[in-house]
Design a protein around this motif. Structure first.
Motif, PDB file in Angstrom:
ATOM      1  N   CYS A 119      53.412  28.508  33.769  1.00 53.12           N
ATOM      2  CA  CYS A 119      53.746  29.184  35.028  1.00 53.12           C
ATOM      3  C   CYS A 119      53.025  28.613  36.253  1.00 53.12           C
ATOM      4  O   CYS A 119      53.682  28.327  37.266  1.00 53.12           O
ATOM      5  N   PRO A 120      51.708  28.456  36.246  1.00 55.15           N
ATOM      6  CA  PRO A 120      51.062  27.946  37.464  1.00 55.15           C
ATOM      7  C   PRO A 120      51.406  26.508  37.792  1.00 55.15           C
ATOM      8  O   PRO A 120      51.559  26.157  38.966  1.00 55.15           O
ATOM      9  N   GLN A 122      54.227  24.924  36.935  1.00 54.25           N
ATOM     10  CA  GLN A 122      55.633  24.877  37.337  1.00 54.25           C
ATOM     11  C   GLN A 122      55.919  25.725  38.575  1.00 54.25           C
ATOM     12  O   GLN A 122      57.034  25.707  39.087  1.00 54.25           O
ATOM     13  N   GLU A 123      54.901  26.453  39.031  1.00 52.27           N
ATOM     14  CA  GLU A 123      55.026  27.308  40.213  1.00 52.27           C
ATOM     15  C   GLU A 123      56.209  28.261  40.076  1.00 52.27           C
ATOM     16  O   GLU A 123      57.048  28.397  40.963  1.00 52.27           O
ATOM     17  N   ASP A 128      60.007  35.374  38.044  1.00 54.66           N
ATOM     18  CA  ASP A 128      60.751  34.623  39.059  1.00 54.66           C
ATOM     19  C   ASP A 128      62.249  34.764  38.771  1.00 54.66           C
ATOM     20  O   ASP A 128      62.709  34.396  37.678  1.00 54.66           O
ATOM     21  N   SER A 158      46.002  31.749  41.457  1.00 55.41           N
ATOM     22  CA  SER A 158      47.414  31.382  41.468  1.00 55.41           C
ATOM     23  C   SER A 158      48.291  32.627  41.632  1.00 55.41           C
ATOM     24  O   SER A 158      48.089  33.632  40.946  1.00 55.41           O
ATOM     25  N   TYR A 160      51.251  32.753  40.621  1.00 50.53           N
ATOM     26  CA  TYR A 160      52.301  32.626  39.617  1.00 50.53           C
ATOM     27  C   TYR A 160      51.905  33.202  38.259  1.00 50.53           C
ATOM     28  O   TYR A 160      52.687  33.112  37.306  1.00 50.53           O
TER      29      TYR A 160
END
Length: 283
Positions: A119-120, A122-123, A128, A158, A160
């Motif tokens: 997740c972090p 791949q932002e 999402d 982060s 995310y």
């Protein structure tokens, strides 16, 4: 002498298998961010040799696409490597800016057993909305998802990650089996509580339960009591994060073997939880 995981059919549910250039770039990034020197083999045969030496019979191969446009090729590469192996259980990935539905459907039709999201990197947080088509396909194909959704080891700031973003995803897709990597550290207590509430939430042990984890991050595995592994037996998976760890492989499991766990909890940790997560019938 190498200690061996004393479970027939042991599964490592968190192994990274990616093309050499991508794996090298990931290691460079870890070295730059955390000063980790990683010397483990990067190729499939070398990775599998180490796993076999430690009693692992199967492993889940986790790729992730750090930028758009590479997921299809990456997924195909992992599936090709799995076709050469008797040990490899291939997962797929997708970037949120890709044609998510098309990429994931192609991967599942080709044999991918689940999805991986970092997740972090791949932002893209678990909730999402761009990932909704992926989760819809997970439900349709009965495939699980494994996410780096916690703040460890270096993602405390982060946007995310975090239990709130993970819980929001669970509220929308409760039917999808979902594993949060690294026991949800540093929000492990909240993730463990969520697993108690939601029978489709799983956790894996990688890095957070290593006997040397406190040399790299501010976490003591003793914060997670043995009762957690008993209470959540069948939903806590052994994973190593191999080969992208800065320590010897045995460090990932030796502390788990030294815990005062029942034989049932040990079997679940090293084998049965992974088969349940993958949707397989118990042997």
């Amino acid at each position: 002498m190498t200690a061996r995981v004393p479970v027939t059919g042991a599964i490592d549910a968190h192994v990274h298998l990616m093309p050499d250039r991508l794996m090298a770039a990931i290691r460079d990034a870890l070295n730059d961010a955390a000063g980790w020197e990683i010397t483990h083999p990067r190729d499939r045969k070398g990775i599998e040799r180490t796993l076999r030496e430690h009693g692992i019979e199967r492993y889940v191969a986790l790729p992730y696409a750090h930028e758009p446009g590479i997921a299809n090729e990456l997924n195909t590469w992992v599936l090709d490597r799995a076709a050469e192996s008797e040990m490899c259980v291939p997962f797929a990935t997708v970037h949120p800016e890709d044609d998510v539905r098309a990429v994931v459907r192609d991967a599942f039709e080709a044999g991918a057993r689940g999805l991986k999201f970092q997740c972090p990197v791949q932002e893209a947080a678990p909730d999402d909305p761009r990932l909704d088509p992926a989760y819809e396909l997970c439900a349709e194909y009965d495939r699980p998802v494994l996410q780096h959704a916690g703040t460890a080891p270096m993602f405390a700031d982060s946007p995310y990650v975090g239990v709130d973003r993970f819980r929001a995803f669970r509220d929308s897709f409760p039917e999808v089996r979902a594993c949060c990597a690294h026991m949800g550290v540093f929000e492990h207590e909240a993730f463990i509580d969520l697993a108690r509430e939601d029978e489709n939430v799983f956790l894996d042990t990688c890095f957070s339960m290593a006997t040397v984890v406190d040399e790299y991050v501010d976490f003591d595995p003793a914060r997670i009591d043995d009762t957690v592994f008993e209470e959540l037996a069948g939903r806590v998976l052994y994973g190593s994060d191999y080969p992208n760890v800065p320590h010897a492989y045995r460090r990932e499991y030796e502390g788990l073997l030294n815990r005062e766990l029942s034989s049932g909890a040990v079997d679940a940790l090293f084998r049965d939880a992974a088969t349940r997560f993958l949707g397989e019938r118990p042997s």
